[in-house]
Design an enzyme around this catalytic site. Structure first.
Site, short mmCIF file in Angstrom:
data_model
loop_
_atom_site.label_atom_id
_atom_site.label_comp_id
_atom_site.label_asym_id
_atom_site.label_seq_id
_atom_site.Cartn_x
_atom_site.Cartn_y
_atom_site.Cartn_z
N GLU A 81 0.84 -1.19 0.00
CA GLU A 81 0.00 0.00 0.00
C GLU A 81 0.88 1.25 0.00
OE1 GLU A 81 -4.14 -1.34 1.92
OE2 GLU A 81 -2.59 -0.95 3.40
N CYS A 95 3.68 8.69 0.74
CA CYS A 95 4.24 7.85 1.79
C CYS A 95 4.47 6.47 1.16
CB CYS A 95 3.23 7.80 2.94
SG CYS A 95 3.73 6.73 4.29
N CYS A 102 7.12 -6.35 7.60
CA CYS A 102 8.26 -5.80 8.34
C CYS A 102 8.71 -6.81 9.38
CB CYS A 102 7.86 -4.49 9.03
SG CYS A 102 9.24 -3.72 9.93
N CYS A 106 6.98 -4.35 15.76
CA CYS A 106 6.55 -3.46 16.85
C CYS A 106 5.12 -3.85 17.24
CB CYS A 106 6.60 -2.01 16.41
SG CYS A 106 8.27 -1.50 15.95
N CYS A 109 1.90 -2.03 15.68
CA CYS A 109 1.87 -1.69 14.26
C CYS A 109 1.28 -2.81 13.40
CB CYS A 109 3.30 -1.39 13.80
SG CYS A 109 3.47 -1.15 12.03
N GLY A 152 7.14 -1.36 6.18
CA GLY A 152 8.53 -1.82 6.19
C GLY A 152 9.51 -0.88 6.86
N GLU A 153 10.71 -1.39 7.08
CA GLU A 153 11.78 -0.61 7.72
C GLU A 153 12.81 -0.25 6.65
OE1 GLU A 153 12.69 0.95 10.60
OE2 GLU A 153 14.52 1.34 9.49
N SER A 184 12.19 7.32 7.53
CA SER A 184 11.84 7.08 8.94
C SER A 184 12.34 5.71 9.36
CB SER A 184 10.32 7.16 9.10
OG SER A 184 9.95 6.81 10.42
N SER A 207 11.41 6.89 14.87
CA SER A 207 10.25 6.52 15.68
C SER A 207 10.72 6.23 17.10
CB SER A 207 9.58 5.26 15.09
OG SER A 207 9.09 5.54 13.80
N HIS A 209 8.51 6.75 20.32
CA HIS A 209 7.30 6.16 20.90
C HIS A 209 7.38 5.78 22.37
CE1 HIS A 209 6.04 6.34 16.84
NE2 HIS A 209 6.53 5.19 16.44
N ASN A 283 -3.55 5.49 15.84
CA ASN A 283 -4.70 5.03 15.06
C ASN A 283 -5.13 3.67 15.59
OD1 ASN A 283 -4.68 7.29 13.17
ND2 ASN A 283 -2.73 6.43 12.51
N CYS A 324 -1.03 6.18 9.51
CA CYS A 324 0.20 5.54 9.99
C CYS A 324 -0.10 4.22 10.67
CB CYS A 324 0.87 6.41 11.06
SG CYS A 324 1.33 7.99 10.50
N1 SAH Z 1 9.60 1.28 9.96
C1 SAH Z 1 9.74 2.69 9.96
C2 SAH Z 1 8.91 3.33 8.88
C3 SAH Z 1 7.40 3.21 9.09
S1 SAH Z 1 6.84 4.78 9.53
C4 SAH Z 1 9.41 3.26 11.32
O1 SAH Z 1 8.84 2.54 12.12
O2 SAH Z 1 9.78 4.40 11.57
C5 SAH Z 1 5.30 4.46 10.22
C6 SAH Z 1 5.13 5.27 11.50
O3 SAH Z 1 3.82 5.03 12.05
C7 SAH Z 1 6.11 4.82 12.56
O4 SAH Z 1 6.49 5.92 13.34
C8 SAH Z 1 5.25 3.88 13.38
O5 SAH Z 1 5.77 3.66 14.64
C9 SAH Z 1 3.95 4.58 13.39
N2 SAH Z 1 2.79 3.74 13.70
C10 SAH Z 1 2.68 2.40 13.62
N3 SAH Z 1 1.44 2.00 13.96
C11 SAH Z 1 0.74 3.13 14.26
C12 SAH Z 1 -0.60 3.38 14.65
N4 SAH Z 1 -1.50 2.40 14.77
N5 SAH Z 1 -0.96 4.67 14.85
C13 SAH Z 1 -0.08 5.69 14.67
N6 SAH Z 1 1.19 5.50 14.29
C14 SAH Z 1 1.60 4.23 14.09
FE1 SF4 Z 2 8.13 -2.10 11.18
FE2 SF4 Z 2 8.02 0.54 11.55
FE3 SF4 Z 2 5.84 -1.00 11.94
FE4 SF4 Z 2 7.87 -1.15 13.64
S1 SF4 Z 2 6.57 0.62 13.26
S2 SF4 Z 2 6.78 -2.90 12.77
S3 SF4 Z 2 9.59 -0.88 12.28
S4 SF4 Z 2 6.89 -0.64 10.02
#
Ligand code: SAH
Ligand code: SF4
Length: 332
Positions: A81, A95, A102, A106, A109, A152-153, A184, A207, A209, A283, A324
């Site tokens: 997506e 984006c 991934c 996390c 996510c 993905g990362e 990111s 990120s 968090h 979210n 996100c």
């Molecule tokens: N893997 C990288 C790139 C993905 S960016 C990273 O984690 O930075 C996606 C962003 O959305 C990250 O900051 C992630 O932590 C955040 N994210 C993941 N799940 C989310 C959710 N349910 N609500 C808001 N942000 C979220």
């Molecule tokens: Fe992967 Fe980023 Fe989601 Fe963590 S937040 S699982 S690193 S996509």
């Protein structure tokens, strides 16, 4: 879509011809070789038989604000997506996804819950932006920014990510300046170190968090490999070497990281650094929920009072699960 193939197909053609063909793809944004009317009929036929312009995709449009999500089916059937956000200030940010799934898992996510399938090629990353440029062209607009914040990362697919940026930076492709790209990472320190050495001025977002190791390890397993101290050492080094501002992403999750204790810890982490915090309200998923607006305000007020630079991330594409952490497709 293998863009390198173009040079091979046109190996014996003069170089201006190759340039002309590429212009049709990346500037005129044609979707069918029949649109390339200034090419000879034979050349159009050759290109149609050897290089398909088709991108298999399914579009969803958000009603609540200007967000478009595309579900793209890759040649091997995997699906990813990608999201376009039309900002009020005129920026059109894509984006992009960098991997199918991934590996970092996390806890909050949706992509992380899928597990990892494969890296995207640089071409597959470029294709996501190409698709939105085709759409925007119809509105007389174009993609202005690309953020690697989809599935993905990106730091674990470093080479393809950087190659995709080099490619899109080229004036014969989209001519997007280095500063229009942001990567990111969830905290892959070796990736940050590589980025420090890049001659291109690409933006870094991290990120965070969770502002302490105990909570961060519980939410983001990568913290076991590189803890906050190691992560911030790398961030400091990035700032010292590049003098570029780093975005620290902080998603507020109900009863998890939203108290004033965490706000104070976050303030300490960001203190006296060339960085700013990007607050995001979580979210909702099956596992976690966003805090109430009063709790979000309390957190933001604390940062404000202590003069920590922060911004709120505008929420995009809720109704089409394009926000996100909600990107979670992998296969038909
Ligand atoms: N893997 C990288 C790139 C993905 S960016 C990273 O984690 O930075 C996606 C962003 O959305 C990250 O900051 C992630 O932590 C955040 N994210 C993941 N799940 C989310 C959710 N349910 N609500 C808001 N942000 C979220
Ligand atoms: Fe992967 Fe980023 Fe989601 Fe963590 S937040 S699982 S690193 S996509």
């Amino acid at each position: 879509m293998d863009f390198k193939k173009i040079d091979k197909i046109l190996e014996t053609a003069p170089s201006f011809r190759r340039a002309q063909v590429k212009r049709f793809i990346f500037k005129n944004l044609i979707e069918d070789w029949e649109e390339a009317t200034s090419l000879s009929k034979d050349l159009r036929a050759l290109m149609s038989s050897k290089f398909s312009l088709n991108i298999e995709h399914q579009r969803s449009e958000s009603k609540e604000n200007n967000t478009t999500k595309e579900l793209i089916t890759l040649e091997d059937g995997f699906q990813i997506e990608t999201v376009l956000m039309r900002h009020e200030d005129g920026r059109n940010t894509v984006c992009v996804s960098s991997q199918v799934g991934c590996a970092l898992g996390c806890d909050f996510c949706a992509t992380g819950k899928l597990g990892f399938f494969r890296n995207l090629t640089a071409n597959e990353i470029v294709m996501q932006v190409l698709l939105f440029n085709r759409l925007l062209k119809k509105e007389g607009k174009q993609v202005t920014n690309v953020v690697y914040m989809g599935m993905g990362e990106p730091m674990l697919n470093y080479e393809n990510v950087i190659n995709s940026i080099h490619f899109m930076n080229n004036k014969d492709v989209f001519g997007l300046g280095a500063r229009k790209f942001s990567i990111s990472t969830a905290g892959v320190v070796e990736g940050i170190k590589k980025l420090i050495k890049e001659p291109m001025e690409i933006n870094l977002a991290v990120s965070i968090h969770a502002p302490n190791d105990k909570l961060r390890t519980a939410l983001m397993p990568i913290n076991k490999k590189w803890n906050l101290k190691q992560l911030f050492t790398a961030i400091d080094e990035y700032i010292a070497k590049t003098n570029r501002r780093v975005m620290l992403e902080y998603t507020l999750i109900k009863n998890v990281n939203d108290s004033l204790i965490e706000a104070a810890q976050l303030k300490e982490l960001a203190r006296n650094k060339l960085c700013f915090i990007n607050l995001i309200t979580y979210n909702k998923t099956k596992f976690y929920a966003p805090p109430s607006s009063a709790v979000v305000k309390r957190f933001a007020d604390y940062l404000e009072k202590h003069r920590v630079a922060f911004t709120f991330r505008q929420r995009f594409g809720h109704d089409i699960a394009a926000a996100c952490g909600q990107l979670a497709r992998k296969k038909k």
